[in-house]
Motif scaffolding. Structure first.
Motif, PDB file in Angstrom:
ATOM      1  N   SER A 123      44.406  61.796   6.225  1.00 19.60           N
ATOM      2  CA  SER A 123      43.205  61.109   6.692  1.00 19.60           C
ATOM      3  C   SER A 123      43.183  59.668   6.192  1.00 19.60           C
ATOM      4  O   SER A 123      42.780  58.753   6.918  1.00 19.60           O
ATOM      5  CB  SER A 123      41.957  61.854   6.211  1.00 19.60           C
ATOM      6  N   GLY A 124      43.648  59.469   4.966  1.00 19.04           N
ATOM      7  CA  GLY A 124      43.698  58.116   4.421  1.00 19.04           C
ATOM      8  C   GLY A 124      44.624  57.217   5.213  1.00 19.04           C
ATOM      9  O   GLY A 124      44.297  56.066   5.513  1.00 19.04           O
ATOM     10  N   ILE A 125      45.799  57.738   5.569  1.00 13.62           N
ATOM     11  CA  ILE A 125      46.756  56.954   6.359  1.00 13.62           C
ATOM     12  C   ILE A 125      46.172  56.607   7.720  1.00 13.62           C
ATOM     13  O   ILE A 125      46.206  55.451   8.165  1.00 13.62           O
ATOM     14  CB  ILE A 125      48.076  57.734   6.522  1.00 13.62           C
ATOM     15  N   ALA A 126      45.636  57.612   8.417  1.00 11.46           N
ATOM     16  CA  ALA A 126      45.117  57.400   9.769  1.00 11.46           C
ATOM     17  C   ALA A 126      43.903  56.482   9.768  1.00 11.46           C
ATOM     18  O   ALA A 126      43.775  55.584  10.620  1.00 11.46           O
ATOM     19  CB  ALA A 126      44.763  58.745  10.406  1.00 11.46           C
ATOM     20  N   SER A 127      42.992  56.674   8.808  1.00 11.01           N
ATOM     21  CA  SER A 127      41.792  55.840   8.769  1.00 11.01           C
ATOM     22  C   SER A 127      42.126  54.410   8.335  1.00 11.01           C
ATOM     23  O   SER A 127      41.515  53.446   8.820  1.00 11.01           O
ATOM     24  CB  SER A 127      40.754  56.457   7.828  1.00 11.01           C
ATOM     25  N   HIS A 128      43.089  54.257   7.439  1.00 11.91           N
ATOM     26  CA  HIS A 128      43.564  52.931   7.040  1.00 11.91           C
ATOM     27  C   HIS A 128      44.131  52.200   8.258  1.00 11.91           C
ATOM     28  O   HIS A 128      43.843  51.012   8.484  1.00 11.91           O
ATOM     29  CB  HIS A 128      44.645  53.099   5.969  1.00 11.91           C
ATOM     30  N   MET A 129      44.896  52.907   9.051  1.00  8.98           N
ATOM     31  CA  MET A 129      45.490  52.335  10.254  1.00  8.98           C
ATOM     32  C   MET A 129      44.400  51.936  11.252  1.00  8.98           C
ATOM     33  O   MET A 129      44.423  50.831  11.819  1.00  8.98           O
ATOM     34  CB  MET A 129      46.443  53.352  10.886  1.00  8.98           C
ATOM     35  N   SER A 130      43.407  52.812  11.472  1.00  8.32           N
ATOM     36  CA  SER A 130      42.331  52.520  12.419  1.00  8.32           C
ATOM     37  C   SER A 130      41.509  51.316  11.977  1.00  8.32           C
ATOM     38  O   SER A 130      41.158  50.456  12.789  1.00  8.32           O
ATOM     39  CB  SER A 130      41.424  53.744  12.570  1.00  8.32           C
ATOM     40  N   ALA A 131      41.184  51.260  10.696  1.00 11.44           N
ATOM     41  CA  ALA A 131      40.378  50.149  10.190  1.00 11.44           C
ATOM     42  C   ALA A 131      41.086  48.815  10.368  1.00 11.44           C
ATOM     43  O   ALA A 131      40.471  47.810  10.766  1.00 11.44           O
ATOM     44  CB  ALA A 131      40.049  50.382   8.717  1.00 11.44           C
TER      45      ALA A 131
END
Length: 451
Positions: free
Chosen positions: A297-305
């Motif tokens: 989730s951290g990787i995906a949310s970091h990417m989205s942000a």
């Protein structure tokens, strides 16, 4: 470094449908079903899977609206881009600014959760070390190409699904160990005569945030070759697959643990559930699954942000020189990735409850804006006002907005206060940027180039 006169920066178009679905599931975190199980069981009187079904149905209306808008605007800005074009540029800025609460704080929350998990497992290690290591890991991974991020997330998501599968098998084995327990497979968690719709809606208000992720995939629209086709499919697949995992695991957990009074802390019942099912060994596997969920989730949310900041920077709503920059080597918004990583270090000072309040306000703002954008763009601007158009572009978004309004009514006061303070800061920035609304926020016609 790009300048204001350079052509719009673009991202590498290499993500396929499977990559985007995995990123969405990683953002959503399949194992979150266990994190909320205790409190939702108490709220719904044991009807967890029924609450998930209500939530999924309601979320699909908003998911349909995201699908409509990404077909019209297949770019990285998501709710910010949609509302800016379909409603008003100033409204679009405010939606993007408020949505940053959701996108920016979620990577930090995953960093914070990692510290909580690892502090419990290794009490002798100072918590700040885990925060720095996790924030650094997420930043380094996201600096690489989007394919590296997607492939790593694939492994992490499949491991979470494996943990959920092992949990399900252990529950079934426990329930079928004695032939006399065959009646344990009952439909009571889905329906019972004393079931309260108010309680189900209360559970749905909690579970709604388990589905965050179906909307985040719209920020990857510029990184897939056919976004108008791929992104809407990914939206529905992420919501449906996540819903299936949640409903199945929630049902099996309800059969074995219908009453949360047996847990010492119902709000954190998952470690006890794992220990009861499989002893220390499965509890360790369960912890590993929890860690993989925070990393994924951290990787995906970091990417989205970083993609949302990129979309706002490319239009110079935020300074283009920095926020609109794309690394020539990796074709990723490098400065934004570094900024999100630095912001994640606020986990050193903030607590989990405060950060979650920010996310709730930002997510509901984005959901509301996208539903209303469908009406503004298709029904008002494009004049698609026949029977089919009215159903798709008015009725569906209004139903979605009604559910979101219910969620708004369930927000706690700290969330509203923090959200309005952040909104006030954004409004001040907008007033300065537009000279008291005397000019529009910068807009660039890059839609065709981005496709």
């Amino acid at each position: 470094m790009q300048t204001l006169t350079d052509p719009p920066a673009t991202l590498r178009k290499s993500l396929k449908l499977r990559h985007i679905v995995i990123l969405g599931l990683g953002y959503m975190t399949p194992t979150t079903v266990f994190d909320t199980y205790g409190i939702v069981t108490d709220t719904t009187s044991g009807h967890v899977p029924a609450a998930y079904i209500v939530t999924l149905i309601a979320i699909l209306f908003t998911a349909a609206c995201y699908g409509h808008m990404v077909r019209a605007f297949p770019v990285a800005g998501s709710a910010y881009t949609y509302s800016r074009t379909a409603i008003n540029p100033h409204v679009g800025f405010m939606v993007g600014w408020i949505a940053l609460l959701d996108y920016i704080f979620l990577p930090m929350i995953n960093v914070l959760l990692t510290r909580i998990y690892l502090e419990a497992a290794f009490p002798g290690v100072p918590g700040w070390i885990w925060i720095v290591v996790m924030a650094g890991l997420l930043t380094v991974v996201n600096l690489w190409s989007n394919n590296v991020v997607a492939n790593l997330n694939t492994f992490l998501v499949f491991f979470q699904i494996l943990v959920v599968s092992i949990f399900s098998v252990l529950v079934i084995q426990r329930l079928t160990a004695d032939p006399a327990d065959s009646a344990a497979f009952t439909l009571t968690p889905f329906f019972s005569p004393d079931m309260s719709m108010g309680a189900l809606l209360g559970g749905a208000a909690i579970l709604c945030f388990s589905f965050l992720g179906f909307d985040a995939v719209t920020t990857y629209a510029e990184e897939t070759p056919d976004p108008r086709k791929t992104i809407p499919r990914a939206i529905y697949l992420v919501a449906a697959m996540g819903g299936l995992i949640f409903i199945t695991a929630g049902y099996l957990a309800s059969l074995l643990f219908p009453d949360v009074s047996q847990f010492s802390d119902p709000e954190s019942a998952s470690p006890e559930m794992a220990f009861i099912l499989g002893g220390s060994l499965f509890q360790s596997i369960f912890l590993a699954g929890a860690l993989s969920s925070t990393i994924a989730s951290g990787i995906a949310s970091h990417m989205s942000a970083s993609r949302l900041l990129f979309a706002m920077g490319r239009e110079n709503v935020l300074p283009k020189k920095w926020f609109g920059y794309v690394s020539p080597r990796f074709q990723t918004p490098m400065i934004n990735v570094l900024l999100i990583g630095a912001f994640s270090l606020t986990a050193l000072a903030l607590d989990l409850a405060t950060a979650i309040q920010f996310i709730n306000f930002g997510a509901l703002t984005a959901f509301t804006a996208v539903n209303l954008s469908v009406i503004g763009y298709y029904y008002i601007q494009q004049k698609q006002r026949g029977l089919a158009g009215t159903l798709k572009y008015v009725v569906v978004p209004l139903v979605g907005t009604s559910f979101i309004a219910f969620l708004w009514s369930n927000l706690e006061m700290p969330s509203l206060i923090l959200g309005f303070v952040w909104s006030g800061l954004g409004l001040i920035y907008l007033l300065v940027n537009t000279r008291m609304f005397s000019r529009k926020p910068p807009v660039m016609d890059y839609y065709e180039e981005a496709i």
